[in-house]
Design an enzyme around this catalytic site. Structure first.
Site, mmCIF file in Angstrom:
data_model
loop_
_atom_site.group_PDB
_atom_site.id
_atom_site.type_symbol
_atom_site.label_atom_id
_atom_site.label_comp_id
_atom_site.label_asym_id
_atom_site.label_seq_id
_atom_site.Cartn_x
_atom_site.Cartn_y
_atom_site.Cartn_z
ATOM 1 N N GLU A 112 -4.773 6.382 -2.710
ATOM 2 C CA GLU A 112 -4.863 5.252 -1.774
ATOM 3 C C GLU A 112 -5.056 3.922 -2.492
ATOM 4 O OE1 GLU A 112 -4.054 5.629 1.203
ATOM 5 O OE2 GLU A 112 -4.115 7.820 1.261
ATOM 6 N N HIS A 147 -6.647 8.941 12.212
ATOM 7 C CA HIS A 147 -7.006 9.975 11.233
ATOM 8 C C HIS A 147 -7.895 11.064 11.815
ATOM 9 C CE1 HIS A 147 -5.778 6.385 9.139
ATOM 10 N NE2 HIS A 147 -5.534 7.093 8.060
ATOM 11 N N HIS A 175 1.954 4.542 -3.003
ATOM 12 C CA HIS A 175 2.046 6.010 -2.908
ATOM 13 C C HIS A 175 3.362 6.495 -3.521
ATOM 14 C CE1 HIS A 175 -1.506 6.722 -0.500
ATOM 15 N NE2 HIS A 175 -1.086 5.986 0.505
ATOM 16 N N HIS A 200 0.838 -1.197 0.000
ATOM 17 C CA HIS A 200 0.000 0.000 0.000
ATOM 18 C C HIS A 200 0.881 1.258 0.000
ATOM 19 C CE1 HIS A 200 -3.367 2.675 1.103
ATOM 20 N NE2 HIS A 200 -2.437 3.291 1.810
ATOM 21 N N GLU A 201 1.824 1.313 0.922
ATOM 22 C CA GLU A 201 2.667 2.513 1.041
ATOM 23 C C GLU A 201 3.534 2.695 -0.205
ATOM 24 O OE1 GLU A 201 2.040 4.635 3.233
ATOM 25 O OE2 GLU A 201 0.802 3.388 4.542
#
Ligand SMILES: *[C@@H]1O[C@H](CO)[C@@H](O)[C@H](O)[C@H]1NC(C)=O
Ligand SMILES: *[C@@H]1O[C@H](CO)[C@@H](O)[C@H](O)[C@H]1NC(C)=O
Ligand SMILES: *[C@@H]1O[C@H](CO)[C@@H](O)[C@H](O)[C@H]1NC(C)=O
Ligand SMILES: *[C@@H]1O[C@H](CO)[C@@H](O)[C@H](O)[C@H]1NC(C)=O
Ligand SMILES: *[C@@H]1O[C@H](CO)[C@@H](O)[C@H](O)[C@H]1NC(C)=O
Ligand SMILES: *[C@@H]1O[C@H](CO)[C@@H](O)[C@H](O)[C@H]1NC(C)=O
Ligand SMILES: [Zn+2]
Length: 653
Positions: A406, A508, A382, A378-379
Site C-alpha cells: 500500500e 473493506h 501496486h 496509489h494504484e
C-alpha cells in the site's frame, strides 16, 4: 582391561549405528528435498494457472455485476480451492521444516497455510457467497437526494454522487441526510450476513491451526508481538493527531455553530468524507493562511483538459523517470479507467495481478479531481510492485508485507504533491514559493494523512475483537462507535442502535479486506521517503533549504534503483530484510511521518494555544441502544446515555 575393550567395542558399534542413522537420514532428507523441488515446480505452475483463471473470473464479475458472472466466479473459486486443498495435503507430508535450502523452505512454509480453502466445500461456497452478497449490496446501493418528492431521482450512488456531496456540500442537513441514508441502505441488510461471515471465517482459521481469524490475519507479519509494535506506533503519533483534531474542531465550530461542541467529539458528517477518514475536503475554510492564494489542483486539471488516461500517463511518467518499469500494453488495453455507463460494477479502485507475468490492470471510476489524481498514483504503485516481482516464484509475488504494497504509490505521491514537482510538470505556475503557501499545502496533506491514522488503526481493532469473540454480535454497532470515539474523537450525527450496522458502510468491512495494512503503509511511506530523500541529497534535518516535505525524487535514479531493489524481493524474505535494503532500519519508525510534518505540528501547537483550544475530547452525548424503539422512547428529551458506552474517553494533555 576387559571392560574397557567392551566399552570400546560398544562405543564403536554405537558410533557405527548412530553414524549410519545420521547418514541415512541425511540421504533421506537430501532425497526428499530433491523430490520437493520437483514437486514445487509443478505446484507453482498449477498455482499460477489457477490464480490466473480466478482473477479473470473475479474481474469479469467485479466489472460487470450480473448473476451469471457471479455464478461463474463462485464455481471457479470452488475448483481452485479444491486444487489448493489437495496440494496442501501433499505439502504437509514433506518434512519441509528440515530443508537446508532457505528459498525452498520458505515457499513450503507459505504453502502450508491454506486459508479459507480449508473449509469443507459447501461452507467454502457459502462464505464466498456471503462476501459477494455483501459487496453487491454495497456496490449497488442507491439513495434519494435530500428534498426528493417522488422516488424518481433516487439513483444517487456512492461514486461519484455521494462522495461529491460529502466533499463539497456545506449544508449540515444535506450532509446528515446523505450520511444517514447511505448507512440505512446497507447496514441492516448486511448485519445478519456479517455474523455468518464471522463464524465461517473463524472456522476456516481454526482449520489452519489458528485460534481465530484475527490471528490468521496477523500471521503474515511474521512477528508474534506485531500488535504491540503497532500500538506503540499509534501512541507515538497520537499527540500530533490531537493537535490537528483540536484545530479542526475550532474551525468547524466557527463554521457550523453549536452542532460542533467546544470539547466533544467532532460530528462525523462534517469532515468532507463519508467515513471521516480523511478531512482534506474541508481544508478550504480552515487554511493556516487564508489570504494566501491557494491553488486548486482539481480546477487546474480540468482547465488543462486532463482525462483519466492522461492522469495515469502522468503517473507512469514518474515511475519511468526514476528508472522503474513502464506499464505494458495490456495494461492500457485491459484496464477500466473510467466508469462505464452500461453496467453496474464495483467502483472501489483496485489494482490487479493476473499471475501470468503479462496481464496487469487497474479498475477505477476516475473523476478528474485532485484526490483521484493521487489515487491513480496509489494504484499504479501496486502495478509497479507486481511488475518488479513478477519473476519471483509464485508464493513470493506479494509485498514484503501488505503494508509495503500500500505504501509504494503513496510514496511516489509524496513527491508529486510537493510544489516543486507540480511546477516541474507544469501544473502550477512557475513562481517563487511563498512559505505561507507551502505551509497551507502541508496542512492540506496533514488533513488527509495525519487524520487517517486512528481510522486506519481502529478498523481492525474492531474486527480483531469480533473474531476473537471479545465483542459479540449484540454489540457490533455500539462497539464500533465506542472505538470511533475513543481513537478518532468523532461521533455520529444522530443516536445509533444495534438495528443499524454502520461498519458495513465501509467497503473493506463487507469485502473481507484487512485494513491494518493502511495504517502500516502511512507509517512506512514516510520512512521510505525520508531514506530516499537523504540518498537523493534533498533532506537535511537542520537545513531549511532541504526539508522533507519539499523533497521530490522525480528523475532521481539513485532513489529509484534502491526502491527497485526492495520491490524485486517480493516476499522472498521477512519484511525487516526488505525494509533494511531501503532504509538500513529493521523496525517500523514513526519518526518519518513526525519529521515530515514537523513545521505543521509546531504551527498547530502555537495556534491551539492562541485559541485556547481544548486538546482531546469529552464523552459524546450521542447514545447507542439495543433497538431503535428505545431511541424513540427516550427522545425528544436529550437524555443522557442509558446504555454503557465503555470506558471514559476523555483525552487531555
Ligand atoms: C456483462 O455480463 C453479461 C453476462 O452476464 C454479458 O452478457 C454482458 O455482455 C456483459 N456486459 C459487458 C458490458 O461486458
Ligand atoms: C437520476 O434520475 C433523474 C430522473 O430520472 C435523472 O434526471 C438523472 O440524470 C439521474 N441521475 C443519475 C446520476 O443517474
Ligand atoms: C476547485 O475547483 C473545482 C472545479 O472547478 C470546484 O468544483 C471546487 O469547488 C474548487 N474548490 C475550491 C476549494 O475552491
Ligand atoms: C482544452 O479544451 C478546450 C476545448 O476543447 C480548448 O479550447 C482549450 O484550448 C484546451 N486547453 C488546453 C490547455 O489544451
Ligand atoms: C536502470 O535499471 C537497470 C536495471 O533494470 C540498470 O541496468 C541501469 O543501470 C539503470 N539505469 C540507471 C541510469 O541507473
Ligand atoms: C492492444 O490493443 C491494440 C488495439 O486494439 C491491439 O492492436 C494490440 O494487439 C493489443 N495488444 C495487446 C498486447 O493485447
Ligand atoms: Zn491499495
Amino acid at each position: 582391561m576387559i571392560p574397557r575393550i567392551i566399552i570400546c567395542h560398544l562405543a564403536l558399534v554405537c558410533f557405527l549405528i548412530y553414524c549410519d542413522k545420521i547418514l541415512a537420514k541425511d540421504a533421506n532428507i537430501e532425497e526428499e528435498e530433491y523430490e520437493a523441488r520437483n514437486f514445487l515446480i509443478l505446484l507453482n505452475r498449477q498455482s499460477e494457472r489457477d490464480a490466473n483463471r480466478l482473477a479473470i473470473a473475479q474481474w469479469a464479475y467485479a466489472s460487470n455485476l450480473t448473476d451469471e458472472n457471479l455464478q461463474a466466479q463462485l464455481a471457479i473459486a470452488s475448483e481452485v480451492a479444491k486444487n489448493e486443498k489437495e496440494a496442501w495435503q501433499r505439502v504437509t507430508q514433506f518434512n519441509w521444516q528440515r530443508f537446508s535450502d532457505y528459498n525452498l523452505r520458505r515457499q513450503f512454509q507459505k504453502y502450508s497455510v491454506l486459508g479459507t480453502s480449508a473449509l469443507p466445500e459447501e461452507k467454502f461456497k457459502q462464505l464466498n457467497k456471503i462476501i459477494s452478497d455483501m459487496e453487491t449490496i454495497y456496490s449497488k446501493a442507491k439513495i434519494c437526494p435530500k428534498d426528493s418528492k417522488d422516488g424518481k431521482e433516487c439513483n444517487l450512488s456512492l461514486e461519484p454522487d455521494l462522495t461529491q456531496i460529502l466533499a463539497v456540500s456545506r449544508d449540515a442537513e444535506e450532509l446528515k441526510h446523505t450520511w444517514l441514508k447511505w448507512r440505512d441502505a446497507i447496514g441492516p441488510k448486511c448485519r445478519g450476513l456479517y455474523k455468518d461471515y464471522v463464524e465461517l471465517s473463524n472456522e476456516a482459521a481454526r482449520l489452519n491451526d489458528f485460534t481465530d481469524n484475527s490471528q490468521y490475519w496477523l500471521h503474515d507479519y511474521e512477528d508474534p508481538n506485531f500488535k504491540t509494535a503497532v500500538f506503540n506506533l499509534w501512541e507515538q503519533l497520537k499527540p500530533l493527531y490531537l493537535q490537528i483534531h483540536a484545530y479542526v474542531r475550532t474551525k468547524l465550530r466557527e463554521k457550523y455553530g453549536d452542532i460542533v461542541s467546544e470539547k466533544g467529539p467532532i460530528p462525523a458528517h462534517l469532515l468532507g468524507n463519508m467515513w471521516a477518514q480523511t478531512w482534506n475536503n474541508v481544508a478550504e475554510f480552515m487554511l493556516p493562511y487564508p489570504d494566501v492564494r491557494d491553488h486548486n489542483l482539481t480546477a487546474i486539471l480540468i482547465e488543462k483538459n486532463y482525462t483519466a488516461t492522461e492522469i495515469f500517463k502522468t503517473s507512469e511518467a514518474f515511475f519511468k523517470s526514476i528508472n522503474l518499469t513502464a506499464m505494458p500494453e495490456t495494461f492500457w488495453n485491459n484496464s477500466i479507467l473510467e466508469k462505464p455507463a452500461n453496467r453496474e460494477l464495483i467502483c472501489h479502485a483496485s489494482a490487479w495481478d493476473f499471475y501470468d507475468g503479462k496481464d496487469f490492470r487497474i479498475k477505477q471510476c476516475t473523476e478528474v479531481t485532485d484526490e483521484q489524481f493521487i489515487t491513480a498514483h496509489h494504484e499504479m504503485g501496486h502495478i509497479e510492485y507486481f511488475l518488479q516481482y513478477k519473476d519471483q516464484p509464485f508464493q513470493f509475488r506479494e509485498g514484503a508485507n501488505d503494508g509495503f504494497h500500500e505504501a509504494i504509490g503513496d510514496l511516489i505521491a509524496l513527491s508529486v504533491n510537493s510544489n516543486k514537482h507540480l511546477k516541474k510538470i507544469g501544473l502550477l505556475p512557475n513562481e517563487k514559493d511563498d512559505p505561507k503557501g507551502v505551509l497551507n499545502n502541508l496542512f492540506k496533506l496533514g488533513l488527509s494523512k495525519i487524520t487517517f491514522l486512528p481510522f486506519g488503526y481502529l478498523m481492525d481493532l474492531w474486527r480483531w475483537d469480533i473474531f476473537s469473540g471479545k465483542t459479540t454480535s449484540e454489540d457490533y454497532n455500539c462497539k464500533w462507535w465506542e472505538l470511533r470515539e475513543k481513537y478518532q474523537g468523532v461521533e455520529p450525527p444522530v443516536d445509533r442502535s444495534e438495528e443499524d450496522f454502520d461498519p458495513a458502510g465501509k467497503y473493506h468491512i463487507v469485502a473481507d479486506v484487512p485494513y491494518l495494512r493502511y495504517f502500516i503503509s502511512f507509517v512506512l511511506q514516510y520512512q521510505f521517503h525520508r531514506s530516499l530523500c537523504e540518498k537523493a541529497g534533498q533532506y537535511e534535518p537542520n537545513n531549511v533549504e532541504k526539508q522533507l516535505h519539499e523533497c521530490d525524487i522525480y528523475e532521481n535514479t539513485v532513489a529509484g534503483n534502491l526502491l527497485k531493489q526492495m520491490l524485486e524481493m517480493g516476499s522472498s524474505k521477512p519484511w525487516p530484510d526488505a525494509l533494511e535494503v531501503l532504509t538500513g532500519q529493521r523496525t517500523m519508525d514513526a519518526t518519518g511521518i513526525l519529521d515530515f510534518f514537523k513545521p505543521l505540528s509546531k504551527w498547530l501547537e502555537e495556534e491551539n494555544k492562541k485559541n485556547n483550544a481544548f486538546i482531546g475530547w469529552e464523552r459524546s452525548k450521542k447514545v447507542c441502544t439495543r433497538t431503535r424503539q428505545e431511541l424513540l422512547e427516550n427522545s425528544p428529551s436529550s437524555s443522557t446515555s442509558t446504555v454503557s458506552e465503555g470506558p471514559s474517553t476523555t483525552e487531555s494533555t
